[in-house]
Design a protein around this motif. Sequence first.
Motif, PDB file in Angstrom:
ATOM      1  N   ALA A 172     -14.778   4.520   9.276  1.00  0.00           N
ATOM      2  CA  ALA A 172     -13.707   4.025   8.293  1.00  0.00           C
ATOM      3  C   ALA A 172     -13.464   4.987   7.294  1.00  0.00           C
ATOM      4  O   ALA A 172     -12.298   5.241   6.890  1.00  0.00           O
ATOM      5  CB  ALA A 172     -14.253   2.581   7.484  1.00  0.00           C
ATOM      6  N   ASP A 173     -14.606   5.923   6.780  1.00  0.00           N
ATOM      7  CA  ASP A 173     -14.267   6.860   5.702  1.00  0.00           C
ATOM      8  C   ASP A 173     -13.147   7.860   6.430  1.00  0.00           C
ATOM      9  O   ASP A 173     -12.352   8.414   5.432  1.00  0.00           O
ATOM     10  CB  ASP A 173     -15.506   7.515   5.057  1.00  0.00           C
ATOM     11  CG  ASP A 173     -16.215   6.110   4.402  1.00  0.00           C
ATOM     12  OD1 ASP A 173     -15.888   5.360   3.998  1.00  0.00           O
ATOM     13  OD2 ASP A 173     -17.544   6.669   4.233  1.00  0.00           O
TER      14      ASP A 173
ATOM     15  N   THR B 268      -5.593   1.379   4.815  1.00  0.00           N
ATOM     16  CA  THR B 268      -6.285   1.313   5.690  1.00  0.00           C
ATOM     17  C   THR B 268      -7.176   0.078   6.294  1.00  0.00           C
ATOM     18  O   THR B 268      -7.253  -0.349   7.304  1.00  0.00           O
ATOM     19  CB  THR B 268      -7.654   2.347   5.425  1.00  0.00           C
ATOM     20  OG1 THR B 268      -7.190   3.576   4.899  1.00  0.00           O
ATOM     21  CG2 THR B 268      -8.399   2.397   6.435  1.00  0.00           C
ATOM     22  N   ALA B 269      -6.971  -0.704   4.957  1.00  0.00           N
ATOM     23  CA  ALA B 269      -7.774  -2.355   5.241  1.00  0.00           C
ATOM     24  C   ALA B 269      -6.924  -2.960   6.036  1.00  0.00           C
ATOM     25  O   ALA B 269      -7.010  -3.793   6.803  1.00  0.00           O
ATOM     26  CB  ALA B 269      -8.149  -2.822   4.247  1.00  0.00           C
TER      27      ALA B 269
ATOM     28  N   GLY C 115       0.840  -1.133   0.046  1.00  0.00           N
ATOM     29  CA  GLY C 115      -0.008  -0.077   0.087  1.00  0.00           C
ATOM     30  C   GLY C 115       0.901   1.322  -0.073  1.00  0.00           C
ATOM     31  O   GLY C 115       0.448   2.355  -0.706  1.00  0.00           O
TER      32      GLY C 115
ATOM     33  N   GLU D   5      -9.807   6.502   6.324  1.00  0.00           N
ATOM     34  CA  GLU D   5      -9.207   6.558   5.170  1.00  0.00           C
ATOM     35  C   GLU D   5      -8.955   8.083   4.640  1.00  0.00           C
ATOM     36  O   GLU D   5      -7.848   8.265   3.966  1.00  0.00           O
ATOM     37  CB  GLU D   5     -10.140   5.935   4.294  1.00  0.00           C
ATOM     38  CG  GLU D   5      -9.680   5.599   2.889  1.00  0.00           C
ATOM     39  CD  GLU D   5     -10.823   4.616   1.970  1.00  0.00           C
ATOM     40  OE1 GLU D   5     -10.985   5.055   0.985  1.00  0.00           O
ATOM     41  OE2 GLU D   5     -10.999   3.698   2.598  1.00  0.00           O
TER      42      GLU D   5
ATOM     43  N   ALA E 288      -5.288   8.966   3.494  1.00  0.00           N
ATOM     44  CA  ALA E 288      -4.944   9.712   2.115  1.00  0.00           C
ATOM     45  C   ALA E 288      -4.134  11.025   2.399  1.00  0.00           C
ATOM     46  O   ALA E 288      -3.052  11.139   1.609  1.00  0.00           O
ATOM     47  CB  ALA E 288      -6.207  10.044   1.521  1.00  0.00           C
TER      48      ALA E 288
ATOM     49  N   ASP F   4      -1.593   3.601  -2.058  1.00  0.00           N
ATOM     50  CA  ASP F   4      -3.109   3.084  -2.006  1.00  0.00           C
ATOM     51  C   ASP F   4      -3.760   3.239  -0.583  1.00  0.00           C
ATOM     52  O   ASP F   4      -3.443   2.394   0.253  1.00  0.00           O
ATOM     53  CB  ASP F   4      -3.118   1.521  -2.435  1.00  0.00           C
ATOM     54  CG  ASP F   4      -4.672   1.321  -2.643  1.00  0.00           C
ATOM     55  OD1 ASP F   4      -5.737   1.995  -2.053  1.00  0.00           O
ATOM     56  OD2 ASP F   4      -4.940   0.284  -3.315  1.00  0.00           O
ATOM     57  N   GLU F   5      -4.573   4.347  -0.314  1.00  0.00           N
ATOM     58  CA  GLU F   5      -4.924   4.711   0.857  1.00  0.00           C
ATOM     59  C   GLU F   5      -6.056   3.437   1.401  1.00  0.00           C
ATOM     60  O   GLU F   5      -6.083   3.186   2.720  1.00  0.00           O
ATOM     61  CB  GLU F   5      -5.684   5.948   0.933  1.00  0.00           C
ATOM     62  CG  GLU F   5      -6.877   6.104   0.320  1.00  0.00           C
ATOM     63  CD  GLU F   5      -6.819   6.570  -1.286  1.00  0.00           C
ATOM     64  OE1 GLU F   5      -7.460   7.293  -1.785  1.00  0.00           O
ATOM     65  OE2 GLU F   5      -5.322   6.658  -1.581  1.00  0.00           O
ATOM     66  N   ARG F   6      -6.739   2.882   0.574  1.00  0.00           N
ATOM     67  CA  ARG F   6      -7.784   1.998   0.827  1.00  0.00           C
ATOM     68  C   ARG F   6      -7.045   0.592   1.290  1.00  0.00           C
ATOM     69  O   ARG F   6      -7.248  -0.073   2.272  1.00  0.00           O
ATOM     70  CB  ARG F   6      -8.762   1.568  -0.292  1.00  0.00           C
ATOM     71  CG  ARG F   6      -9.523   2.665  -0.452  1.00  0.00           C
ATOM     72  CD  ARG F   6     -10.616   2.105  -1.328  1.00  0.00           C
ATOM     73  NE  ARG F   6     -11.832   2.975  -1.360  1.00  0.00           N
ATOM     74  CZ  ARG F   6     -13.155   2.921  -1.921  1.00  0.00           C
ATOM     75  NH1 ARG F   6     -13.265   1.798  -2.381  1.00  0.00           N
ATOM     76  NH2 ARG F   6     -13.943   3.999  -2.174  1.00  0.00           N
ATOM     77  N   ARG F   7      -5.848   0.472   0.638  1.00  0.00           N
ATOM     78  CA  ARG F   7      -5.331  -0.998   1.088  1.00  0.00           C
ATOM     79  C   ARG F   7      -4.463  -0.779   2.348  1.00  0.00           C
ATOM     80  O   ARG F   7      -4.329  -1.616   3.187  1.00  0.00           O
ATOM     81  CB  ARG F   7      -3.853  -1.268  -0.105  1.00  0.00           C
ATOM     82  CG  ARG F   7      -3.388  -2.651  -0.023  1.00  0.00           C
ATOM     83  CD  ARG F   7      -2.571  -2.955  -1.020  1.00  0.00           C
ATOM     84  NE  ARG F   7      -2.194  -4.316  -0.986  1.00  0.00           N
ATOM     85  CZ  ARG F   7      -1.804  -4.899  -2.396  1.00  0.00           C
ATOM     86  NH1 ARG F   7      -1.656  -4.270  -3.429  1.00  0.00           N
ATOM     87  NH2 ARG F   7      -1.749  -6.320  -2.362  1.00  0.00           N
TER      88      ARG F   7
END
Length: 559
Positions: free
Chosen positions: A356-357, A341-342, A331, A360, A364, A336-339
């Motif tokens: 979560a948002d 964060t997950a 990530g 994230e 970012a 990749d902020e989603r990767r």
Amino acid sequence: MHSLAGIHKTVRHGHRYRDIAGVLLKYGFGDLAVTLGLRRYLRFGRLHPITEVETPKTRHERFRLALEELGPTFVKLGQVLSSRHDILSEELALELEKLQDTVAPFSGVEARQIVEREFGRPIHQLFASFDETPLASASIAQVHRAVTVAGDDVVVKVRRPHVETVMELDLAIMADLARLAERFVEGARVMEPVAIVREFSRLFRRECDFRTEAGHMQRFATLFAADPRLVVPRVYRDLTSERVLTMEYMDGIKVSHLAELRAQGADLDELARRGAELVFEQVFTHGFYHADPHPGNFLIRPGNVVCFLDYGMVGVLTLRYREELGNLILGFVSRDERRITAAVFRLSGYTDFDHADRVEADVANFIGDHLYRSLRDIRVGCMLNELSRLLIVHGIRLPSDFFVLTKALTTIEAVGRMLSPDFDLVEHAQPFAKRLAQQRLSVRSLGRDLFNATLEFQSLLRELPADAREILSLLKRGEVRVKLDHRGLEDLISTHDQVSKRLAFAIVLAALIVGSSIMVLSKIPPLWHEIPIVGWIGFVVSGLMGFCLLYSIVRSGHE
């Protein structure tokens, strides 16, 4: 103020508490001593007066000096805390990294006697020669050169006499102080001092048992037996016990001695790359890594062969943990902020997905601040520390293993840049992370996961009838219990409790006023100015109670 006298009444603990109080006062932490009740305990002991000393040093420097003066156990705790950038400021963490784990050696004669007691034989039956002058000395042990009866050059690591007694005493006191800190020091509960001391105690006790370290060395030797880049000292099990560790003597140049390495013809760029690859192979491939690869534990032998020393502190990572760590690294590389964060959510066990948002979005911003630059300019250790601080804001706590690993990566990154100014840790981590991700999607891995899931499902089906029968039985007997967890009611309960107390106080006050009035009208002697003294007392007490009630109401209105 709470006193420590009720916690430990033994003379031994009392002396140690007085030592701690004296050191805190000496380095200007009298406020902390008072908060923990230590100053009052000192006065109770009727010892010589201890006063604070004025010093131009910063508070962080004075804290480090205080830990060093308190002894080996507190020094080790400081070294462990230096990796916790999530709870400590950057300045304090950097200051704690300067803690020195070097103490004066104990007698070589005493070291020989410890070895003889451990194995029940005189030293000449164990070794052909034993040098009583130590090679090095640290807080837990010191090392001596020796030659086995078979003629092998070895190093004998001997644990300090009575270190376990001192250690257990200090650990018990640390646990007490941690509980007091959580209770009395503002903001300490967030840092979880009790949990930190508990984890530290577990690690420290393991490090003091040399049989554990011998097992670590043999495991490393097995994992890298076919790898010519790394050599692990051989362990002599017949000359190893809980207090004594005998291993092969390794000759080499410390990685920090750059001039000697160049004179030997070592390739410094290659050494930086090799050191990083060896650490990442330990982390991602084996899930078992050397957790303290500082320059003093890093020898270079001819042919650019690496030799790690001191295997007392190691880290262990599960396959799932390694996979998520790989996702985190990938990530970072792909921004990749989603990767990221997950991966963080899975590593921490975070389940509050309503926010979560928000997390994230902050990740970012973090990527924008740290990752849009040359990879060569990225400091992995600093970046992971900053990420952990960001997550704390959202109430996300990563496991303690994460910070042990971060400390190891920060250390190996510093060693790599010392050897090669253009060293890029991310570049060397990326292939291992990718390989782990590919292995996760391989047919073999997917088949293994499917097989394990099938076994779990089979176990669930086998247990389902018995569980259903038990639930029905509880329902028939009326023994089913429902547990309700009320959240967000703390403020309401606190307010209700406060109102109830004030109401009870007001009722008592009103009763006292009414009773005093009756006493005044009754003219019961003794009298003062023709008013019963009991009535006077009642009205004075009522006035004081009324003033206290009014003050409490006004103060709560300003808070």
